[in-house]
Design an enzyme around this catalytic site. Structure first.
Site, PDB file in Angstrom:
ATOM      1  N   LYS A 251       0.844  -1.200   0.000  1.00 40.23           N
ATOM      2  CA  LYS A 251       0.000   0.000   0.000  1.00 40.23           C
ATOM      3  C   LYS A 251       0.875   1.245   0.000  1.00 40.23           C
ATOM      4  O   LYS A 251       0.771   2.115   0.867  1.00 40.23           O
ATOM      5  CB  LYS A 251      -0.956  -0.033   1.201  1.00 40.23           C
ATOM      6  CG  LYS A 251      -2.015  -1.129   1.104  1.00 40.23           C
ATOM      7  CD  LYS A 251      -3.140  -0.792   0.122  1.00 40.23           C
ATOM      8  CE  LYS A 251      -2.932  -1.314  -1.273  1.00 40.23           C
ATOM      9  NZ  LYS A 251      -3.983  -0.917  -2.214  1.00 40.23           N
TER      10      LYS A 251
ATOM     11  N   ASP B  73      -9.039  -0.791  -6.125  1.00 39.91           N
ATOM     12  CA  ASP B  73      -7.915   0.001  -6.610  1.00 39.91           C
ATOM     13  C   ASP B  73      -8.368   0.920  -7.742  1.00 39.91           C
ATOM     14  O   ASP B  73      -8.074   2.117  -7.753  1.00 39.91           O
ATOM     15  CB  ASP B  73      -6.817  -0.955  -7.092  1.00 39.91           C
ATOM     16  CG  ASP B  73      -5.517  -0.238  -7.377  1.00 39.91           C
ATOM     17  OD1 ASP B  73      -4.826   0.118  -6.407  1.00 39.91           O
ATOM     18  OD2 ASP B  73      -5.196  -0.015  -8.557  1.00 39.91           O
TER      19      ASP B  73
ATOM     20  N   GLU C 245      -8.744   5.192  -7.524  1.00 39.95           N
ATOM     21  CA  GLU C 245      -8.028   6.141  -8.385  1.00 39.95           C
ATOM     22  C   GLU C 245      -8.982   6.915  -9.290  1.00 39.95           C
ATOM     23  O   GLU C 245      -8.719   8.069  -9.606  1.00 39.95           O
ATOM     24  CB  GLU C 245      -6.901   5.455  -9.171  1.00 39.95           C
ATOM     25  CG  GLU C 245      -7.337   4.418 -10.170  1.00 39.95           C
ATOM     26  CD  GLU C 245      -6.206   3.460 -10.557  1.00 39.95           C
ATOM     27  OE1 GLU C 245      -5.207   3.380  -9.824  1.00 39.95           O
ATOM     28  OE2 GLU C 245      -6.333   2.786 -11.599  1.00 39.95           O
TER      29      GLU C 245
HETATM   30 MG    MG Z   1      -4.097   1.685  -5.554  1.00 37.21          MG
END
Ligand code: MG
Ligand code: NAD
Length: 342
Positions: free
Chosen positions: A126, A186, A190
């Protein structure tokens, strides 16, 4: 969630790290310093080849590095992984070996269909590679999430945890996930919040002030520059710390105006973005865009680079010398920029 620090199950393993960029370099160095046997796989003449060699690694072409490896870590840009898998990995990886990813995109969205006689695992730190390395060097580690997609050896979980330990994650914390959760969260992070959401919020805030007649320089400081102060407080101590350090006036404005900007409609559209991720629409569009040579990507990127906030920003940043010496991009753990094949 657990903490541990054992690399025992990989003690006698040969690990091939494919790619020597942000993650690849950090993983290779940390694994080696953890006493494991690492070979780096790169294209001859690529930009990382010399660096990996200069840093003391045995470097080989990807196919060569994969041959004989017990664990293959795929740490090249996501979009080059399907071809790399077909050309170098699939024909060469040993039965029973482990194929490791740091992002589940290609496996989850079936851009790679791994052979049925190998383990398929994931370890995603992470944090950016530079932090994975610097924390390791300080005797600490960056938390990692891990998953097992396919276990033929019966050792997949043990190997995954050993790898996470080897790069330092076990010194901090490791959290179990699966390829679906890692990939979808993820991408959502973003798109909705980190890159997409935050940059649009800044741009719209800047435009609102400038269109209302305020100076672009002042607008830049208010909506772009100062964002760092707030994000640092989030990072260090969440909402609690942010609220501790901003004025009562700022807090009151937050409580009454924040929900007018990001409201139930925004959340509904976040849900739609998540739907597109979950049903594969985003992955399909992105893969097609990449294969078409990135026409929309390039156009949209240019529009961002040409935005007036970038003109005024460049001028102002040139007068803040401390910004010229920022050593590593503070790139968060988001999908890395597309680079020219390296
Ligand atoms: Mg990520
Ligand atoms: P990067 O762009 O920094 O590095 C890629 C490396 O791969 C370079 O050494 C490049 O020379 C090499 N390469 C490119 N094409 C190649 C090919 N065809 N064959 C062999 N080597 C090739 O990539 P990165 O940011 O380290 O990302 C690697 C993986 O880690 C991705 O799956 C990414 O999603 C994941 N990840 C990245 C981060 C991050 O912070 N950057 C965080 C978590 C997970």
């Amino acid at each position: 969630m657990s903490t541990s620090t054992s690399t025992d199950t990989l003690k006698t393993a040969r690990i091939a790290v494919l790619g020597y960029g942000s993650q690849g370099r950090a993983h290779a160095l940390n694994l080696r310093d953890s006493g494991l046997d690492v070979v780096v796989g790169l294209r001859k003449g690529g930009p990382s080849w010399q660096r990996a060699q200069a840093e003391g690694f045995a470097v080989a072409e990807p196919a060569e590095a994969v041959r004989g490896a017990d664990l293959v870590a795929v740490l090249t840009p996501d979009m080059v992984q399907p071809a790399l898998y077909k050309d170098a990995i699939e024909p060469n990886i040993k039965p029973g070996a482990a194929l490791l990813f740091a992002h589940g995109f290609n496996v989850h969205f079936k851009q790679i269909d791994p052979r049925k006689d190998i383990d398929v695992i994931l370890v995603a730190p992470k944090g950016p590679g530079a932090l994975v390395r610097s924390e390791y060097e300080r005797g600490r580690g960056v938390p990692c999430i891990w998953a097992v997609h396919q276990d033929v050896s019966g050792q997949a979980e043990a190997h995954t945890k050993s790898y996470a330990d080897g790069i330092g994650g076990g010194r901090a914390m490791i959290i179990e996930t699966d390829f679906k959760e890692e990939t979808e969260t993820d991408l959502f992070g973003e798109q909705a919040v980190l890159c997409g959401g935050a940059s649009e919020l800044v741009i719209k805030g800047f435009e609102t002030l400038v269109e209302a007649g305020y100076q672009p320089e002042i607008a830049y400081y208010e909506v772009m520059h100062e964002l760092k102060l707030i994000v640092d407080l989030f990072y260090e101590g969440g909402l609690t710390r942010m609220l501790e350090f901003v004025s009562e006036t700022a807090q009151y404005g937050d409580y009454v105006s924040g929900p007018r900007i990001v409201d139930a409609g925004t959340k509904q559209r976040m849900r739609e973005v998540l739907d597109d991720i979950q049903d594969g629409t985003f992955a399909r569009n992105w893969t097609a865009e990449y294969k078409a040579g990135l026409p929309n990507y390039k156009r949209l990127k240019q529009a961002d680079l040409d935005h007036p906030i970038e003109q005024v920003g460049a001028k102002l940043r040139a007068r803040m010398p401390w910004l010229q010496s920022v050593p590593v991009p503070v790139a968060a753990a988001v999908t890395p920029p597309l680079k020219k094949a390296g």
